[in-house]
Scaffold this motif. Structure first.
Motif, PDB file in Angstrom:
ATOM      1  N   GLN A 223      -7.694  23.119   5.439  1.00  0.00           N
ATOM      2  CA  GLN A 223      -6.612  22.641   4.571  1.00  0.00           C
ATOM      3  C   GLN A 223      -6.396  21.142   4.758  1.00  0.00           C
ATOM      4  O   GLN A 223      -6.421  20.631   5.870  1.00  0.00           O
ATOM      5  N   GLY A 224      -6.202  20.459   3.632  1.00  0.00           N
ATOM      6  CA  GLY A 224      -5.967  19.033   3.686  1.00  0.00           C
ATOM      7  C   GLY A 224      -7.189  18.224   4.072  1.00  0.00           C
ATOM      8  O   GLY A 224      -7.067  17.064   4.464  1.00  0.00           O
ATOM      9  N   GLY A 225      -8.381  18.823   3.975  1.00  0.00           N
ATOM     10  CA  GLY A 225      -9.609  18.114   4.313  1.00  0.00           C
ATOM     11  C   GLY A 225      -9.846  17.955   5.793  1.00  0.00           C
ATOM     12  O   GLY A 225     -10.718  17.190   6.207  1.00  0.00           O
TER      13      GLY A 225
END
Length: 527
Positions: free
Chosen positions: A516-518
């Protein structure tokens, strides 16, 4: 790294001017003339054995033959309290930090570097002040007597474990010509006896998934990782450190039965082993946990000749069934609660690493007071102070452990985020490796999860763990969850397509994925 240090509350501030002002003046050297009350042991062939690159050398050893035919054995520990006076700013700071923290490629010291890597470090070919425990021992390993002395020593060699092992392995005729080899081989012979006795008494041999990194000399990024090489020389050092710690614990307790700083390891509740027992039973092994001796024997018997890693993985899980050891003042617990379960020792303390543990500093002061070498500091006579001190030491020790593990995880992620991947070119792509892994857990909560059945594996090569999904099936396939500690995928006719059981060895692909979120995360996929 700075984030994880903050997360675990590891002190990172530089030492204050007030702390540094407590250090000896520049140019100071340890000389017998500056402390003539010490026993001069510089004539003895004392040496240290440590990992490669060790600069904070706490301990050194010797073993010489006596005219009686017995052997004199010495464990010599850096005399940190000679430089760290009770109650000074340096002492207060060390008590607060309580421990050195070891990360990948970085060490955060409990004491200033001038002490840690210079004046206190028992380096080779220099005079150093030590606190020594001296035994007279028969060649068969029976202790005749013990003595404790403040000493000045001169180490003749700072050996690595590999160098010490080479001396142990020397042919007999060559070893007789080498003073270092003679000492190390005598120590090794005694260590074998002491280890056998400890194991017969119920001491446990456990395991952890520790790894070491090779770092780039310029960027300090990891370029490789592998398990530690373990030699008989490692066990040699361990046995004499354990002997010294037990011997000192008994001494200080006789003089300070309610003020001694000890370390205990409570016996685990049987329920803590239930999962381990069930997992071992899935492979036909019985784990008896009625006491540490029976547990040790059960672990020794649980061997698969076809897979040496099986027993190591079992011992890693056994370690996790136990609560951590704790520092405590002896007056806070009844004597029967002083026991150290893992070591099968009725009493135990930490004496042998005062450069990096404050508990050992306290024990040095207790031992000095018991010998009338120095008065007991007033603070160590206060039960409320000892209570708070032990609580802080336990908290700091746990934080240092967690920070060290987090550092390993971080550097593993960095390693796999760069460099070559298996079968590919150095094109900057993330690294991918195929490795053996072992199934640690096949629990009901994940057998039929929404995103598909999965299980936990450990990859010994990298010391990492993760959840792995069972290969997806096709329409008509069924998941058989009827057998404990296993999952089976069957086709419509009931034939087995895939199965996995706890402790099975499987092949996995290890790499990096984006969460998540890279955010980069380690990924483990079943091959």
């Amino acid at each position: 790294t700075e984030v994880l240090l903050h997360e675990f509350g590891v002190p990172t501030a530089p030492f204050s001017p007030a702390v540094l002002a407590c250090l000896p003046p520049e140019g100071y050297t340890a000389t017998l003339s500056s402390d003539p009350s010490r026993t001069d042991l510089r004539h003895l062939p004392i040496l240290s054995i440590d990992p490669p690159g060790c600069v904070d050398i706490d301990d050194a050893l010797h073993c010489v033959e006596l005219e009686s035919g017995n052997w004199q054995v010495g464990v010599h520990i850096a005399d940190v309290t000679h430089y760290v006076r009770a109650g000074c700013a340096l002492d207060v700071e060390a008590a607060d930090r309580s421990t050195s923290t070891y990360l990948v490629g970085r060490r955060l010291d409990m004491l200033p570097g001038r002490l840690t890597t210079d004046l206190c470090s028992l380096k080779g070919n220099v005079d150093r002040f030590a606190f020594s425990v001296l035994w007279e021992v028969t060649p068969e390993g029976h202790v005749i007597s013990v003595d404790f002395k403040k000493t000045v020593i001169h180490s003749i060699a700072a050996l690595t474990y590999a160098q010490a092992q080479a001396l142990i392995d020397l042919p007999e005729d060559e070893a007789k010509k080498d003073i270092k080899a003679g000492a190390v081989r005598r120590l090794a012979a005694l260590a074998r006896v002491f280890r056998r006795r400890r194991i017969e008494a119920g001491a446990l041999t456990l395991a952890s998934p520790e790894v070491k990194f090779t770092l780039d000399s310029e960027s300090q990024n990891p370029t490789d990782v592998k398990g530690y090489d373990v030699y008989e020389a490692n066990s040699l050092v361990e046995e004499f450190m354990l002997l010294a710690n037990v011997t000192v614990a008994k001494k200080v307790l006789r003089h300070y039965p309610t003020l001694s700083v000890l370390r205990r390891h409570p016996a685990p509740a049987r329920s803590m082993f239930d999962t381990l027992i069930a997992k071992a039973a899935a492979h036909g092994f019985t784990i008896d946990v009625s006491d540490s001796k029976r547990l040790a024997d059960s672990l020794d018997a649980a061997v698969l000749p076809s897979d040496p890693q099986f027993n190591r993985v079992l011992r890693i899980l056994a370690t996790r069934c136990m609560s951590p050891a704790q520092y405590f003042p002896s007056g806070e617990c009844r004597p029967e609660q002083w026991h150290h379960y893992g070591l099968a020792a009725p009493v135990y303390t930490h004496f042998t690493s005062p450069i990096r543990r404050y508990a050992d500093v306290c024990v040095h002061r207790l031992l000095a007071a018991s010998l009338d070498v120095a008065p007991l500091p007033v603070a160590l006579s206060s039960k409320s102070y000892l209570h708070d001190l032990a609580a802080n030491m336990n908290r700091r020790h746990r934080a240092a452990q967690l920070a060290g593990r987090a550092s390993v995880q971080l550097h593993t992620l960095i390693l796999f985020s760069q460099g070559e991947h298996t079968g590919g070119d150095a094109d900057g792509a993330a690294r991918v490796e195929e490795e053996d892994a072992y199934v640690l857990d096949v629990d009901a909560a994940h057998k039929s999860a929404a995103d598909g059945p999965s299980f936990t594996v450990i990859v010994p090569r990298y010391g990492i763990e993760g959840r792995v999904k069972l290969q997806p099936g096709v329409s008509g396939d069924q998941l058989d969850l009827s057998q404990e500690q296993s999952m089976i995928r069957r086709d419509g006719a009931g034939a087995i397509l895939a199965s996995v059981k706890v402790f099975d060895r499987v092949r996995v692909r290890v790499g990096v994925t984006f969460g998540q979120g890279g955010r980069k995360e380690m990924a483990i996929d079943l091959i």
